[in-house]
Design a protein around this motif. Structure first.
Motif, PDB file in Angstrom:
ATOM      1  N   ASN A   1      61.130  73.577  -9.245  1.00  0.00           N
ATOM      2  CA  ASN A   1      62.693  74.010  -9.922  1.00  0.00           C
ATOM      3  C   ASN A   1      62.708  75.603  -9.620  1.00  0.00           C
ATOM      4  OD1 ASN A   1      65.114  72.846 -10.727  1.00  0.00           O
ATOM      5  ND2 ASN A   1      64.477  72.987 -12.538  1.00  0.00           N
ATOM      6  N   ALA A   2      62.443  75.937  -9.275  1.00  0.00           N
ATOM      7  CA  ALA A   2      62.374  77.868  -9.070  1.00  0.00           C
ATOM      8  C   ALA A   2      63.603  78.016  -8.999  1.00  0.00           C
ATOM      9  CB  ALA A   2      61.035  77.951  -7.308  1.00  0.00           C
ATOM     10  N   PHE A   3      64.265  79.075  -9.698  1.00  0.00           N
ATOM     11  CA  PHE A   3      66.026  79.755  -9.163  1.00  0.00           C
ATOM     12  C   PHE A   3      65.196  81.046  -8.803  1.00  0.00           C
ATOM     13  CE2 PHE A   3      68.699  82.784 -10.980  1.00  0.00           C
ATOM     14  CZ  PHE A   3      69.505  81.887 -11.491  1.00  0.00           C
ATOM     15  N   TYR A   4      65.699  80.608  -7.651  1.00  0.00           N
ATOM     16  CA  TYR A   4      65.534  81.609  -5.751  1.00  0.00           C
ATOM     17  C   TYR A   4      67.431  82.282  -5.253  1.00  0.00           C
ATOM     18  CZ  TYR A   4      67.958  78.416  -3.122  1.00  0.00           C
ATOM     19  OH  TYR A   4      69.752  77.487  -2.959  1.00  0.00           O
ATOM     20  N   LEU A   5      66.725  83.178  -4.696  1.00  0.00           N
ATOM     21  CA  LEU A   5      68.273  83.441  -4.132  1.00  0.00           C
ATOM     22  C   LEU A   5      66.758  83.995  -2.336  1.00  0.00           C
ATOM     23  CD1 LEU A   5      70.471  85.498  -3.800  1.00  0.00           C
ATOM     24  CD2 LEU A   5      68.981  87.278  -4.540  1.00  0.00           C
TER      25      LEU A   5
ATOM     26  N   SER B   1      64.142  84.896 -14.574  1.00  0.00           N
ATOM     27  CA  SER B   1      65.011  84.924 -13.640  1.00  0.00           C
ATOM     28  C   SER B   1      66.577  85.770 -13.475  1.00  0.00           C
ATOM     29  CB  SER B   1      65.411  83.529 -13.843  1.00  0.00           C
ATOM     30  OG  SER B   1      65.986  83.596 -15.537  1.00  0.00           O
ATOM     31  N   HIS B   2      66.800  86.307 -14.348  1.00  0.00           N
ATOM     32  CA  HIS B   2      67.328  87.515 -14.773  1.00  0.00           C
ATOM     33  C   HIS B   2      67.267  89.128 -13.236  1.00  0.00           C
ATOM     34  CE1 HIS B   2      65.281  91.381 -16.618  1.00  0.00           C
ATOM     35  NE2 HIS B   2      64.470  90.231 -17.480  1.00  0.00           N
ATOM     36  N   GLN B   3      66.146  88.806 -12.786  1.00  0.00           N
ATOM     37  CA  GLN B   3      65.655  89.925 -11.508  1.00  0.00           C
ATOM     38  C   GLN B   3      66.302  88.787 -10.503  1.00  0.00           C
ATOM     39  OE1 GLN B   3      61.435  90.082 -13.258  1.00  0.00           O
ATOM     40  NE2 GLN B   3      61.923  92.265 -14.075  1.00  0.00           N
ATOM     41  N   VAL B   4      66.313  87.896 -10.543  1.00  0.00           N
ATOM     42  CA  VAL B   4      66.564  87.563  -9.501  1.00  0.00           C
ATOM     43  C   VAL B   4      68.195  87.109  -9.064  1.00  0.00           C
ATOM     44  CG1 VAL B   4      66.921  85.177  -8.199  1.00  0.00           C
ATOM     45  CG2 VAL B   4      64.539  85.479  -9.098  1.00  0.00           C
ATOM     46  N   LEU B   5      69.337  87.474 -10.260  1.00  0.00           N
ATOM     47  CA  LEU B   5      70.215  88.055 -10.338  1.00  0.00           C
ATOM     48  C   LEU B   5      70.169  89.029 -10.427  1.00  0.00           C
ATOM     49  CD1 LEU B   5      71.392  85.307 -13.851  1.00  0.00           C
ATOM     50  CD2 LEU B   5      71.357  85.418 -11.317  1.00  0.00           C
ATOM     51  N   ARG B   6      69.685  89.987 -11.022  1.00  0.00           N
ATOM     52  CA  ARG B   6      69.713  91.954 -10.030  1.00  0.00           C
ATOM     53  C   ARG B   6      69.533  91.767  -9.101  1.00  0.00           C
ATOM     54  NH1 ARG B   6      69.544  96.816 -11.927  1.00  0.00           N
ATOM     55  NH2 ARG B   6      67.906  98.828 -11.480  1.00  0.00           N
ATOM     56  N   ALA B   7      68.743  91.457  -8.067  1.00  0.00           N
ATOM     57  CA  ALA B   7      68.720  91.252  -7.030  1.00  0.00           C
ATOM     58  C   ALA B   7      70.060  91.083  -5.893  1.00  0.00           C
ATOM     59  CB  ALA B   7      67.477  90.562  -5.932  1.00  0.00           C
ATOM     60  N   ALA B   8      70.522  90.378  -6.190  1.00  0.00           N
ATOM     61  CA  ALA B   8      71.849  90.063  -5.744  1.00  0.00           C
ATOM     62  C   ALA B   8      72.830  91.195  -6.247  1.00  0.00           C
ATOM     63  CB  ALA B   8      72.326  88.417  -6.116  1.00  0.00           C
TER      64      ALA B   8
ATOM     65  N   ASP C   1      65.057  93.428   9.369  1.00  0.00           N
ATOM     66  CA  ASP C   1      65.545  92.598  11.116  1.00  0.00           C
ATOM     67  C   ASP C   1      65.756  91.488  10.899  1.00  0.00           C
ATOM     68  OD1 ASP C   1      64.769  94.537  12.589  1.00  0.00           O
ATOM     69  OD2 ASP C   1      63.345  95.917  11.246  1.00  0.00           O
ATOM     70  N   GLY C   2      66.062  91.007  10.005  1.00  0.00           N
ATOM     71  CA  GLY C   2      66.371  89.835   9.629  1.00  0.00           C
ATOM     72  C   GLY C   2      64.778  88.365   9.060  1.00  0.00           C
ATOM     73  N   HIS C   3      64.037  89.735   8.824  1.00  0.00           N
ATOM     74  CA  HIS C   3      63.176  88.774   7.731  1.00  0.00           C
ATOM     75  C   HIS C   3      63.709  88.160   6.872  1.00  0.00           C
ATOM     76  CE1 HIS C   3      60.071  90.412  10.931  1.00  0.00           C
ATOM     77  NE2 HIS C   3      59.935  91.630  11.009  1.00  0.00           N
ATOM     78  N   ARG C   4      63.015  86.951   7.117  1.00  0.00           N
ATOM     79  CA  ARG C   4      63.651  86.262   5.326  1.00  0.00           C
ATOM     80  C   ARG C   4      63.266  86.655   4.166  1.00  0.00           C
ATOM     81  NH1 ARG C   4      64.712  81.859   7.080  1.00  0.00           N
ATOM     82  NH2 ARG C   4      66.517  81.420   7.877  1.00  0.00           N
ATOM     83  N   VAL C   5      63.271  86.759   3.258  1.00  0.00           N
ATOM     84  CA  VAL C   5      62.427  86.504   1.568  1.00  0.00           C
ATOM     85  C   VAL C   5      63.301  85.496   1.120  1.00  0.00           C
ATOM     86  CG1 VAL C   5      63.411  88.634   0.580  1.00  0.00           C
ATOM     87  CG2 VAL C   5      61.806  88.097   0.168  1.00  0.00           C
TER      88      VAL C   5
ATOM     89  N   GLY D   1      72.168  81.492  -2.282  1.00  0.00           N
ATOM     90  CA  GLY D   1      71.323  80.992  -3.779  1.00  0.00           C
ATOM     91  C   GLY D   1      72.193  82.514  -4.574  1.00  0.00           C
ATOM     92  N   PRO D   2      72.146  82.402  -5.484  1.00  0.00           N
ATOM     93  CA  PRO D   2      70.568  82.028  -6.289  1.00  0.00           C
ATOM     94  C   PRO D   2      71.254  80.110  -6.799  1.00  0.00           C
ATOM     95  CG  PRO D   2      71.968  83.873  -7.837  1.00  0.00           C
ATOM     96  CD  PRO D   2      72.728  83.697  -6.279  1.00  0.00           C
ATOM     97  N   GLY D   3      70.043  79.676  -6.834  1.00  0.00           N
ATOM     98  CA  GLY D   3      70.218  78.529  -7.562  1.00  0.00           C
ATOM     99  C   GLY D   3      68.727  78.133  -7.393  1.00  0.00           C
ATOM    100  N   ARG D   4      68.968  76.972  -7.724  1.00  0.00           N
ATOM    101  CA  ARG D   4      67.431  76.198  -8.167  1.00  0.00           C
ATOM    102  C   ARG D   4      67.049  74.805  -6.847  1.00  0.00           C
ATOM    103  NH1 ARG D   4      65.501  77.307 -12.613  1.00  0.00           N
ATOM    104  NH2 ARG D   4      66.143  78.587 -14.281  1.00  0.00           N
ATOM    105  N   HIS D   5      64.952  75.254  -6.588  1.00  0.00           N
ATOM    106  CA  HIS D   5      64.668  74.253  -5.849  1.00  0.00           C
ATOM    107  C   HIS D   5      63.430  74.130  -6.118  1.00  0.00           C
ATOM    108  CE1 HIS D   5      63.890  77.448  -2.858  1.00  0.00           C
ATOM    109  NE2 HIS D   5      63.300  77.327  -3.190  1.00  0.00           N
ATOM    110  N   GLY D   6      62.829  73.164  -5.398  1.00  0.00           N
ATOM    111  CA  GLY D   6      61.240  72.151  -5.265  1.00  0.00           C
ATOM    112  C   GLY D   6      60.898  71.827  -6.292  1.00  0.00           C
TER     113      GLY D   6
END
Length: 264
Positions: A249-253, A219-226, A259-263, A241-246
């Protein structure tokens, strides 16, 4: 698991997405330098990328074009015969079908079939793909957010029941739905590999790609991206995000590329 149509190809998993981008250098910065994808193939108009855990040639292809768009999503099938089955299956559905011989399509991919599926999405089915060097323990090569692998596609379609029925016919199981009081189907998450989902459907204007889901080990790699985007004052690439959903309960961003593509 669902009972697939007897003539349907045996899909193993979501394999890769190919995106059209308007500035390949800017896209390389986002996906490679910032998110940490590894470059497997590069030429004047194409980048083939993979995560650190992936042993196949790529899980993301970026191709230079005049406009940003989804070129196609791709599923790997179990045997070479399943490529033939995909061609026959979609032909009998009356859908546009094109055979793509090895060497005439995406680098690294063997004989493939590209179709416009009943939902209107461009989809490729293939079996053969080049193997790549094992990087799981090449910690010296890890950088950016250290993306490990492609996880899923999330697509938008106005007819969720039709999407659900089509993917059931391909043998996909269901891990989660969003339903109304009368069991109206508003969204669904479906899988072939042993994760929460390979593909998800969100109700809305479509056919269009909502996002690509990629996975990290921690999960810290998600925070690292931010932190990476924030540290160079590029936080406008962070959408939510970051947050959790689904159900997992995935930790996401959520991020947007140049170009606007979402990841996710």
């Amino acid at each position: 698991m669902s009972t697939p149509h007897p003539d349907a190809p045996d899909v193993i998993r979501s394999a890769y997405a190919q995106l059209g981008v308007t500035d390949l250098a800017a896209s390389r910065w986002f996906w490679v330098d910032m998110l940490g994808f590894h470059v497997q193939h590069e030429d004047a108009g194409t980048l083939c990328l993979r995560g650190s855990d992936e042993l196949t040639h790529h899980s993301l292809v970026l191709r230079s074009g005049e406009q940003a768009a989804l070129d196609h999503i791709a599923y790997r099938v179990r045997t070479p015969d399943d490529v033939d089955k995909a061609e026959k299956f979609f032909t009998e559905l009356g859908r546009p079908v094109r055979r793509v011989p090895k060497g005439q399509g995406t680098p690294g991919v063997g004989d493939a079939v590209r179709v416009i599926d009943p939902l209107g999405f461009p989809v490729e089915f293939f079996y053969d793909i080049e193997r790549a060097e094992r990087l799981i323990q090449r910690y010296d090569l890890r950088h950016g957010a250290e993306i490990a692998r492609l996880d899923h596609f999330n697509i938008c379609t106005p007819d969720i029941p039709a999407a659900y029925a089509h993917y059931q016919s391909l043998g996909f199981g269901c891990s989660e739905t969003i339903e109304g009081d009368e069991h109206e189907l508003y969204a669904a998450w479906m899988y072939r590999k042993q994760t929460v989902h390979d593909v998800a459907f969100t109700g809305g204007v479509g056919p269009r790609l909502h996002h690509l889901g990629v996975a990290t080990h921690e999960s810290h790699q998600v925070l690292r991206a931010a932190d990476l985007f924030g540290s160079i004052r590029k936080e406008h690439h962070i959408e939510r995000g970051p947050g959790r959903h689904g159900v997992s309960n995935a930790f996401y961003l959520y991020l947007r590329d140049p170009d606007g593509h979402r990841v996710e």
